[in-house]
Design an enzyme around this catalytic site. Structure first.
Site, mmCIF file in Angstrom:
data_model
loop_
_atom_site.group_PDB
_atom_site.id
_atom_site.type_symbol
_atom_site.label_atom_id
_atom_site.label_comp_id
_atom_site.label_asym_id
_atom_site.label_seq_id
_atom_site.Cartn_x
_atom_site.Cartn_y
_atom_site.Cartn_z
ATOM 1 N N CYS A 1 0.859 -1.185 0.000
ATOM 2 C CA CYS A 1 0.000 0.000 0.000
ATOM 3 C C CYS A 1 0.895 1.236 0.000
ATOM 4 O O CYS A 1 2.096 1.138 0.177
ATOM 5 C CB CYS A 1 -0.854 0.039 1.262
ATOM 6 S SG CYS A 1 -1.785 -1.458 1.531
ATOM 7 N N ARG B 1 1.305 1.633 -5.967
ATOM 8 C CA ARG B 1 1.500 0.670 -4.881
ATOM 9 C C ARG B 1 0.209 -0.021 -4.468
ATOM 10 O O ARG B 1 0.212 -0.978 -3.699
ATOM 11 C CB ARG B 1 2.088 1.374 -3.646
ATOM 12 C CG ARG B 1 3.414 2.024 -3.878
ATOM 13 C CD ARG B 1 3.920 2.665 -2.609
ATOM 14 N NE ARG B 1 4.107 1.682 -1.565
ATOM 15 C CZ ARG B 1 5.153 0.897 -1.434
ATOM 16 N NH1 ARG B 1 6.134 0.996 -2.302
ATOM 17 N NH2 ARG B 1 5.241 0.032 -0.458
ATOM 18 N N TRP C 1 -3.698 -1.709 -1.228
ATOM 19 C CA TRP C 1 -3.645 -2.960 -1.984
ATOM 20 C C TRP C 1 -4.084 -4.006 -0.966
ATOM 21 O O TRP C 1 -3.340 -4.397 -0.081
ATOM 22 C CB TRP C 1 -2.224 -3.225 -2.485
ATOM 23 C CG TRP C 1 -2.040 -4.580 -3.082
ATOM 24 C CD1 TRP C 1 -1.533 -5.691 -2.474
ATOM 25 C CD2 TRP C 1 -2.352 -4.982 -4.408
ATOM 26 N NE1 TRP C 1 -1.518 -6.742 -3.334
ATOM 27 C CE2 TRP C 1 -2.009 -6.341 -4.530
ATOM 28 C CE3 TRP C 1 -2.898 -4.316 -5.514
ATOM 29 C CZ2 TRP C 1 -2.187 -7.045 -5.727
ATOM 30 C CZ3 TRP C 1 -3.065 -5.026 -6.685
ATOM 31 C CH2 TRP C 1 -2.715 -6.368 -6.787
ATOM 32 N N ASN D 1 0.882 -0.230 5.929
ATOM 33 C CA ASN D 1 1.246 -1.044 4.768
ATOM 34 C C ASN D 1 1.931 -2.282 5.318
ATOM 35 O O ASN D 1 2.873 -2.159 6.098
ATOM 36 C CB ASN D 1 2.206 -0.233 3.877
ATOM 37 C CG ASN D 1 2.925 -1.103 2.864
ATOM 38 O OD1 ASN D 1 2.387 -2.110 2.408
ATOM 39 N ND2 ASN D 1 4.139 -0.722 2.508
ATOM 40 N N GLY D 2 1.461 -3.476 4.931
ATOM 41 C CA GLY D 2 2.091 -4.702 5.415
ATOM 42 C C GLY D 2 1.070 -5.656 5.994
ATOM 43 O O GLY D 2 -0.134 -5.493 5.771
ATOM 44 N N GLU E 1 8.599 -20.911 -19.640
ATOM 45 C CA GLU E 1 8.506 -19.526 -19.159
ATOM 46 C C GLU E 1 9.649 -18.677 -19.724
ATOM 47 O O GLU E 1 9.437 -17.526 -20.137
ATOM 48 C CB GLU E 1 8.517 -19.516 -17.621
ATOM 49 C CG GLU E 1 8.515 -18.150 -16.981
ATOM 50 C CD GLU E 1 7.255 -17.318 -17.251
ATOM 51 O OE1 GLU E 1 6.289 -17.852 -17.809
ATOM 52 O OE2 GLU E 1 7.282 -16.120 -16.921
ATOM 53 N N LYS F 1 9.064 -15.370 -22.017
ATOM 54 C CA LYS F 1 9.589 -14.056 -21.645
ATOM 55 C C LYS F 1 10.402 -13.444 -22.787
ATOM 56 O O LYS F 1 10.303 -12.256 -23.076
ATOM 57 C CB LYS F 1 10.498 -14.170 -20.408
ATOM 58 C CG LYS F 1 9.750 -14.312 -19.105
ATOM 59 C CD LYS F 1 9.209 -12.968 -18.648
ATOM 60 C CE LYS F 1 8.092 -13.093 -17.647
ATOM 61 N NZ LYS F 1 6.847 -13.679 -18.142
ATOM 62 N N GLU G 1 7.928 -12.345 -25.574
ATOM 63 C CA GLU G 1 7.070 -11.185 -25.314
ATOM 64 C C GLU G 1 7.862 -9.892 -25.109
ATOM 65 O O GLU G 1 7.362 -8.812 -25.390
ATOM 66 C CB GLU G 1 6.110 -11.437 -24.149
ATOM 67 C CG GLU G 1 6.719 -11.480 -22.776
ATOM 68 C CD GLU G 1 5.692 -11.625 -21.646
ATOM 69 O OE1 GLU G 1 4.593 -11.111 -21.773
ATOM 70 O OE2 GLU G 1 6.039 -12.270 -20.628
ATOM 71 N N HIS H 1 12.803 -35.517 -31.343
ATOM 72 C CA HIS H 1 11.587 -35.843 -32.091
ATOM 73 C C HIS H 1 11.239 -34.758 -33.099
ATOM 74 O O HIS H 1 10.078 -34.632 -33.499
ATOM 75 C CB HIS H 1 10.438 -36.097 -31.106
ATOM 76 C CG HIS H 1 10.733 -37.236 -30.182
ATOM 77 N ND1 HIS H 1 10.632 -38.559 -30.565
ATOM 78 C CD2 HIS H 1 11.182 -37.257 -28.901
ATOM 79 C CE1 HIS H 1 10.992 -39.339 -29.548
ATOM 80 N NE2 HIS H 1 11.330 -38.569 -28.527
ATOM 81 N N LYS I 1 -1.830 -6.147 -19.724
ATOM 82 C CA LYS I 1 -1.552 -6.775 -18.430
ATOM 83 C C LYS I 1 -2.628 -7.781 -18.066
ATOM 84 O O LYS I 1 -2.365 -8.844 -17.542
ATOM 85 C CB LYS I 1 -1.453 -5.686 -17.353
ATOM 86 C CG LYS I 1 -1.092 -6.199 -15.968
ATOM 87 C CD LYS I 1 0.312 -6.775 -15.948
ATOM 88 C CE LYS I 1 0.667 -7.460 -14.655
ATOM 89 N NZ LYS I 1 1.788 -8.392 -14.820
HETATM 90 O O1 M6R Z 1 -3.525 -12.534 -14.791
HETATM 91 P P1 M6R Z 1 -3.256 -13.931 -15.256
HETATM 92 O O2 M6R Z 1 -2.250 -14.635 -14.437
HETATM 93 O O3 M6R Z 1 -4.508 -14.728 -15.425
HETATM 94 O O4 M6R Z 1 -2.635 -13.727 -16.698
HETATM 95 C C1 M6R Z 1 -2.371 -14.820 -17.523
HETATM 96 C C2 M6R Z 1 -1.449 -14.422 -18.645
HETATM 97 O O5 M6R Z 1 -2.054 -13.453 -19.459
HETATM 98 C C3 M6R Z 1 -0.129 -13.856 -18.124
HETATM 99 O O6 M6R Z 1 0.470 -14.754 -17.251
HETATM 100 C C4 M6R Z 1 0.841 -13.568 -19.272
HETATM 101 O O7 M6R Z 1 1.205 -14.749 -19.908
HETATM 102 C C5 M6R Z 1 2.039 -12.839 -18.688
HETATM 103 N N1 M6R Z 1 1.814 -11.430 -18.711
HETATM 104 C C6 M6R Z 1 3.313 -13.168 -19.356
HETATM 105 O O8 M6R Z 1 4.385 -12.503 -18.768
#
Ligand code: M6R
Length: 610
Positions: free
Chosen positions: A2, A27, A75, A101-102, A483, A487, A490, A506, A605
């Protein structure tokens, strides 16, 4: 996580506090509130939702006379993001107001004691408990400072707090323990805040507070004391030269980098109150009243899906629960056969991902019990699930998920240990080793991160111009390979594929050539020898390799490539070190290519459309 700002000075406090809250909104932003002095009393105004809601509420009010005040943007951790849970919280007898906050880990014990003394509560928060603990300490012959210190020394957990007392106008009290808080020193005015941007328009002179320190501040004075014995502590004033934008990111260049570096704190917050270090066992309060499921189906998207894949072996081996993991956008268009003894666990940072919400509804309609693992409190998924566990990662601003994933992995590890204990399926030796390794993780990671970043930078400079790359791993390293590839795609817009190393032969191995690097995740685990064979197959075809491994494996023969040596983590926890290395590699690759790290092209996001 927060945001807090408090002010004592000569300007109208409320507009200044609101301006500070705007700068702290990153925050937390699910509710907010202010407290200011008016007519000899403390006036508290709060609103749920974005800060604008609070500003609208205050717009018709007489708020310009007060020159002392404080505010909070929330938050949510304890209780839904409603107005009654918003801060500031007022004590039962009304003399004190507090923002926080915490997480106060022992709030339930404290609350029970206060209830026995006749205190009643208006909210579900640990903060309201804390302000009442201070009031409970107040008594004849004791100053507010002493009462504040006594209450805080009984509070366990992490906190940054600011407090105002009706009987001491013009004064702000504040303290910190494992949560950020600093003082801004002005002329005829002083500030307390969670972060520098909150007051940077007024002063650049800052005092950084340490854990266990208490502040008493007025317009013309500020003093710092030790919480333990109220001995005065002398502090240095430092001059801040950052600009506003840099300051909001806490000095980091990007939110993503800041969030990667926040992982030690986020992991500790995720464990708080869920690991019993005396009994060396996981005790997840949210799971206390729920029977462990006979079978578990995990459904999620993107990075959250990788968390599920990563945790599957732990849920099977430790908790003894057969487990499958599915992509939500696939699950929702199948006609899955769900049984009554099965639970569906949806994982989502945002709690708003459209495919995951649809999967949750299908699971419910099919009669399955739905559990959710979310970061955002009060999100759609959190509200609709039968049971929700929060990851406590704090707001994640950068589009790329970082601390969200490590805290999902942590929460799933705790779930596996908790259910393993309840079902008697995890042996004591494993439980002990797991708990002590988990408790040590935040500090280990904290000291590891700076070195990881410089290694990641030099590797990224060498490999960021590749036309494509593989990320390869076995066992629990396989989801992390997925992952790592996600990364790099993206953020750096490099085509990358994550594969189980054993799948290379394969088909994918046909792509190997001198300018196609493979990133091997090869921790010192039971599958190392198998991964090494795959690595040699790539080397034999002149493919450059980067090998993320542990010290025992130093000195491996590589024709073309680099070994990236990480300290060994206990068994299944190796991923908590591998993951930040991958995150930093993609971050450095994207930065070196000049990409927009925090807002990569075409992405959002929260994916609220299917
Ligand atoms: O909010 P969510 O965890 O449901 O989001 C799922 C994906 O859209 C999310 O994990 C996305 O793959 C990431 N932004 C990748 O870094």
């Amino acid at each position: 996580m927060c945001g807090i700002i408090a002010y004592a000075g000569h300007r109208p406090a409320v507009p200044l506090v609101l301006e500070g809250l705007r700068r702290l909104e990153y925050r937390g932003y699910d509710s907010s509130g202010v407290c200011f002095e008016q007519g000899g009393d403390l006036c508290v105004i709060r609103a749920s939702g974005k800060l604008q809601e609070l500003e609208d509420k205050l717009s018709g009010m007489q708020i310009f006379l007060a020159t002392t005040g404080m505010g909070h943007t929330r938050w949510a951790t304890h209780g839904a993001p409603t107005e009654s849970n918003a801060h500031p919280h007022r004590s039962f007898r009304g003399g004190l107001c507090l923002v926080h906050n915490g997480i106060i880990e022992n709030y339930q014990e404290c609350k029970n004691e206060l209830l026995r003394k006749g205190v009643s509560f208006q909210s579900e928060t640990d903060t309201e408990v804390l302000v009442n603990c201070v009031e409970d300490e107040c008594g004849p012959g004791l100053s507010n400072l002493e009462a504040f210190a006594r209450a805080l020394s009984k509070a366990q957990g992490a906190y940054a707090v600011a407090m105002m007392a009706r009987d001491e106008p013009g004064t702000i009290y504040a303290a910190r323990q494992s949560a950020p808080l600093l003082l801004g020193i002005g002329t005829g005015e002083n500030f307390v805040a969670s972060d520098i941007p909150a007051f940077l328009s007024y002063t650049r002179d800052v005092v950084f507070l340490e854990d266990g320190e208490i502040v008493r501040m007025t317009a013309s004075s500020w003093e710092v004391f030790s919480l333990e014995d109220l001995r005065p502590v002398s502090k240095n004033i430092q001059r801040i030269e950052w600009d506003m934008q840099a300051a909001q990111k806490g000095g980091y260049k990007h939110f993503m980098l800041k969030e990667i570096f926040e992982q030690p704190r986020a992991l500790a917050d995720c464990m708080a109150g869920r690991l019993d270090s005396r009994r060396m066992e996981a005790n997840v309060p949210e799971l206390m009243d729920a029977e462990p499921p006979e079978r578990l189906r995990i459904v999620a998207c993107g990075t959250s899906y990788h968390a599920g894949l990563w945790a599957m072996p732990l849920l099977e081996e430790w908790a003894g629960i057969p487990c499958t993991v599915e992509i939500a956008s696939e699950f929702r268009y199948r006609k899955p056969l769900l049984s009554r003894d099965e639970a569906v666990l949806v994982i989502s940072q945002s709690g708003e991902t459209a495919d995951t919400i649809a999967a949750l509804r299908i699971a419910r309609a099919g009669g399955a019990r739905v559990l959710a693992l979310c970061n955002v409190l009060g999100s759609s998924i959190a509200r609709e699930a039968d049971l929700v566990l929060y990851t406590q990662a704090g707001p994640e601003i950068s589009v790329a998920s970082t601390k969200a994933l490590s805290t999902q992995m942590m929460a799933l590890t705790l779930m596996a240990l908790h259910w393993g204990r309840v079902r008697g399926s995890v042996n004591e030796d494993t439980r002990h080793k797991a708990v002590s390794a988990l408790l040590a993780l935040p500090d280990q990671l904290q000291s590891l991160l700076p070195g990881l970043q410089s290694e990641a930078r030099s590797l990224a400079q060498r490999y960021a111009h590749a036309k494509g790359m593989f990320f390869l791993g076995r066992g629990q390293s396989y989801p992390l390979a997925l992952e790592g590839a996600l990364k790099v795609k993206e953020l750096a817009y490099i085509h990358a594929e994550g594969y189980a190393s054993g799948e290379m032969k394969h088909g994918p191995i046909a792509l190997i050539e001198p300018d196609f690097p493979s990133f091997f995740l090869a921790p010192h685990d039971a599958l190392f020898a198998k991964t090494k064979s795959n690595l040699e197959e790539v080397c034999a075809r002149s493919g450059p390799v980067i090998v993320l491994t542990n010290p025992q494996r130093q000195g491996m023969e590589l024709r073309d490539g680099t070994q990236w040596i990480l300290p060994e983590a206990w068994g299944p926890l190796a991923g908590f070190f591998l993951l930040p290395a991958l995150q930093l590699f993609s971050y450095e690759a994207a930065s070196s290519l000049g990409k927009d790290v925090d807002q990569p092209r075409n992405l959002a996001k929260s994916v609220t459309v299917e």
